[in-house]
Design an enzyme around this catalytic site. Structure first.
Site, PDB file in Angstrom:
ATOM      1  N   ASN A  79       0.836  -1.190   0.000  1.00 41.33           N
ATOM      2  CA  ASN A  79       0.000   0.000   0.000  1.00 41.33           C
ATOM      3  C   ASN A  79       0.869   1.237   0.000  1.00 41.33           C
ATOM      4  O   ASN A  79       1.966   1.255   0.538  1.00 41.33           O
ATOM      5  CB  ASN A  79      -0.960   0.007   1.202  1.00 41.33           C
ATOM      6  CG  ASN A  79      -0.315   0.605   2.429  1.00 41.33           C
ATOM      7  OD1 ASN A  79      -0.230   1.822   2.562  1.00 41.33           O
ATOM      8  ND2 ASN A  79       0.164  -0.252   3.325  1.00 41.33           N
ATOM      9  N   CYS A 140       8.171   7.262   9.214  1.00 46.49           N
ATOM     10  CA  CYS A 140       7.876   8.404   8.356  1.00 46.49           C
ATOM     11  C   CYS A 140       9.191   9.070   7.989  1.00 46.49           C
ATOM     12  O   CYS A 140      10.122   9.095   8.796  1.00 46.49           O
ATOM     13  CB  CYS A 140       7.020   9.428   9.095  1.00 46.49           C
ATOM     14  SG  CYS A 140       5.466   8.794   9.680  1.00 46.49           S
ATOM     15  N   ASN A 204       5.923  -2.667  11.651  1.00 47.64           N
ATOM     16  CA  ASN A 204       5.306  -1.919  10.568  1.00 47.64           C
ATOM     17  C   ASN A 204       5.539  -2.695   9.265  1.00 47.64           C
ATOM     18  O   ASN A 204       6.153  -3.761   9.270  1.00 47.64           O
ATOM     19  CB  ASN A 204       5.927  -0.510  10.511  1.00 47.64           C
ATOM     20  CG  ASN A 204       4.923   0.517  10.015  1.00 47.64           C
ATOM     21  OD1 ASN A 204       4.155   0.228   9.092  1.00 47.64           O
ATOM     22  ND2 ASN A 204       4.931   1.693  10.599  1.00 47.64           N
ATOM     23  N   GLY A 257       0.438  -9.767   9.663  1.00 50.05           N
ATOM     24  CA  GLY A 257      -0.112 -10.926   8.958  1.00 50.05           C
ATOM     25  C   GLY A 257      -0.982 -11.864   9.763  1.00 50.05           C
ATOM     26  O   GLY A 257      -1.224 -13.001   9.352  1.00 50.05           O
TER      27      GLY A 257
END
Lengths: 321, 287
Positions: A79, A140, A204, A257
């Protein structure tokens, strides 16, 4: 140590403690996979979960990246959303009050582009009652450090956590969400714990690229994307294992997952005291509560009377049950 | 009418070929009675351990609240990849996890005006249920169906029963008028005095339909076929640049706020970009 013998699923004590905050059960949503809970509430009662972890909130409203924003991959997806969201004002005005009205326990994920943004977000949240915990998304780009990701540098990661911890009320745990895209995750984990993180969330997404053989160009508008889903589960379990082994007293929330109760159990055995269900929600919007019920059955089947007895159990290979 | 989506285990009642497409009927309790034309279902593909995690979204072609086997929903699809290939191999009684109905339906006119319904390829599927609702309100329904080739038309015969007039176009001229589905629109709008265009099909077609509706001063309702991961509003992958009621341009989820949008609200030329002025867009020379 649990005494061997039949345990009924309904008898399993699922309560867990997350860095000093007690939760009715160890199953949470993963940030970015549940928005702010409202859409999922059509499929199950969000208050039934241990906590609802919000999509990462930034200081200002954010459009996110151009489409295409996703690519399906084997047992996973990439994504590239770019943290689209309403900003902290919109979140505090609408999303947080809704979660509190629904009696859900909100864990607010925050993300920033500078150290100052993280600190400001912590201050804004610190003045708001009802926040169960703050999860700090440090994956980030740091605009003050050539766009390098905070989570990949032990010093930058620690500076963020220290700033957030300073401006967050004592009773509200600060959880650092770590990236697996590092050479030594234990090194980063130790650094953020030293900086004041009360717990760790691992992991993450992993950075990936998908190229369309027809167009011969990257699929995602943002070129790179985060890989999630069952494909990354062994990487996540490895990270939880390594960090739990190095720092057995640091609370860990396992994520990556999880599709079934057995998957959730795997994370707990590796050392997680709570787990988050993420990408699988896209496949099954009822997954969080389904995983919770399946986890209860899995624990009972192994004669665990309490979920916390399973935490880190796999490390105790020498102890007969 | 009950509202909001449900998640149910559906069972295949039938799977038939329809030209280049597949027509799947699923018995799915509780979905049909909630369905309004323009809404869609999101189907899981593969079994519980499927490596394909993302749901496939399909416009609802027909929704029947009751039948011999219970409520059913019907969808029409083309095989594009592994997920739709799996769906095309289903057999009667096979299970499919269904979430629906999802999204905002077509808005219906309050007055009994004439309407033109435009479908590209299997995009015509949701128009038949819509035609029924419009006729119940006394609206005259005219349909225009277009496709690249004759075998990619869907429902041309049914359209003849459903609509007062039917116009068919194909790119290759193998069936109907040679040309694009928008070519006959100006003439049809003039002849029928239609005040609304409803459309479903590929993005380029919707852009062209919106341009025609703007030029001729008619209202348009366009159902987009954007790819989605979840269909329920949590993944944020299916966004389009859309101007809201408040006049603000946002990247808007086509699953929740759509799939039906006023054609004049979508920045069709900017789909796949973050246009300048979008709410929350990076200021200045951002990426």
């Amino acid at each position: 140590m649990s005494v061997p013998g039949p345990v009924l699923p309904s008898e399993v004590d699922l309560t867990t403690s997350l860095a000093g905050v007690s939760l009715p059960n160890p199953v949470l949503t993963a940030s970015g996979c549940a928005a702010a809970g409202r859409e999922l509430d059509q499929f199950f009662d969000v208050a039934d979960l241990g906590a609802v972890v919000t999509k990462s909130i930034m200081l200002d409203p954010r459009s996110g990246r151009p489409t295409p924003r996703m690519a399906e991959t084997p047992s996973g997806m990439l994504n590239s959303i770019g943290l689209q969201g309403p900003g902290i004002d919109g979140f505090l005005a609408s999303d947080l009050p809704w979660l509190l009205r629904r009696r859900a326990r909100p864990v607010v994920s925050i993300a920033g582009s500078t150290l100052g943004e993280y600190a400001e977000l912590a201050r804004r949240l610190g003045n708001t009652p009802g926040v169960t915990a703050v999860e700090v998304n440090i994956s980030c780009p740091n605009l003050e450090n050539r766009g390098l990701v905070f989570a990949c540098d032990r010093h930058q990661a620690a500076r963020v956590i220290s700033a957030v911890r300073r401006d967050t009320p004592r009773g509200v745990p600060v959880l650092a969400k770590l990236s697996p895209d590092v050479t030594n995750i234990v090194d980063i984990a130790e650094s953020v714990v030293d900086a004041g993180a009360d717990g760790l969330v691992m992991i993450n997404t992993l950075l990936g690229i998908s190229i369309d053989p027809e167009t011969m160009r990257p699929v995602l508008g943002g070129v790179t994307g985060g890989l999630s889903g069952p494909a990354i589960r062994p990487v996540a379990v490895r990270c939880v294992w390594q960090v739990h082994q190095a720092m057995p007293d640091v609370p860990i929330v396992g994520v990556g997952g999880i599709r079934t109760g057995a998957d959730a159990l795997e994370f707990m055995l590796a050392g997680a005291s709570a787990v988050q269900v993420g990408t699988v929600i896209f496949n099954d919007p009822s997954a969080p509560t389904r995983v919770l019920e399946e986890l209860r059955v899995e624990l009972a089947a192994r004669s665990f009377k309490a979920a916390r007895e399973a935490v880190g159990f796999a490390h105790r290979g020498d102890v007969p049950r | 009418m009950t509202s909001g989506p449900v998640q149910v285990t559906g069972r295949v009642l039938s799977l038939k070929r329809a030209g280049a497409y597949h027509h799947l009927t699923l018995v799915a309790e509780g979905v049909a009675e909630r369905t309004h034309p323009g809404q869609f279902v999101a189907l899981a593909v593969g079994d519980r351990n499927s490596p394909m995690l993302l749901r496939r979204a399909f416009s609802i072609y027909r929704a029947r609240p009751s039948g011999a086997y219970g409520g059913s929903v019907e969808v029409v699809f083309a095989v594009h990849g592994a997920g739709t290939a799996w769906l095309s191999q289903l057999r009667q009684h096979d299970e499919v996890d269904v979430v629906g109905p999802l999204g905002h339906p077509f808005a219906l006119p309050k007055q009994p005006v004439s309407c033109v319904l435009v479908g590209g390829g299997y995009g015509s599927a949701p128009l038949f249920g819509l035609a029924d609702r419009l006729k119940e309100r006394g609206c005259a329904v005219h349909m225009v169906l277009g496709a690249a080739t004759g075998d990619r038309l869907f429902g041309a015969l049914e359209a003849k029963r459903s609509a007062r007039s039917v116009t068919v176009t194909t790119d290759d001229g193998s069936v109907g008028i040679e040309g694009l589905v928008t070519d006959p629109l100006p003439d049809l709008l003039g002849r029928t005095g239609s005040e609304v265009i409803y459309a479903c099909g590929p993005m380029a077609m919707l852009r062209a339909v919106s341009a025609v509706s703007a030029e001729y001063g008619v209202w348009s309702q366009c159902a987009v076929e954007e790819s989605m991961a979840c269909g329920i509003g949590v993944c944020m992958t299916c966004v389009l640049p859309v101007v809201g009621d408040d006049g603000i341009l946002r990247l808007t989820r086509s699953c929740v706020e759509g799939p039906v949008f006023g054609g004049d609200r979508v920045l069709w030329d900017a789909v796949g970009t973050v246009p300048e002025g979008t709410w929350g867009a990076p200021a200045g020379a951002g990426h």
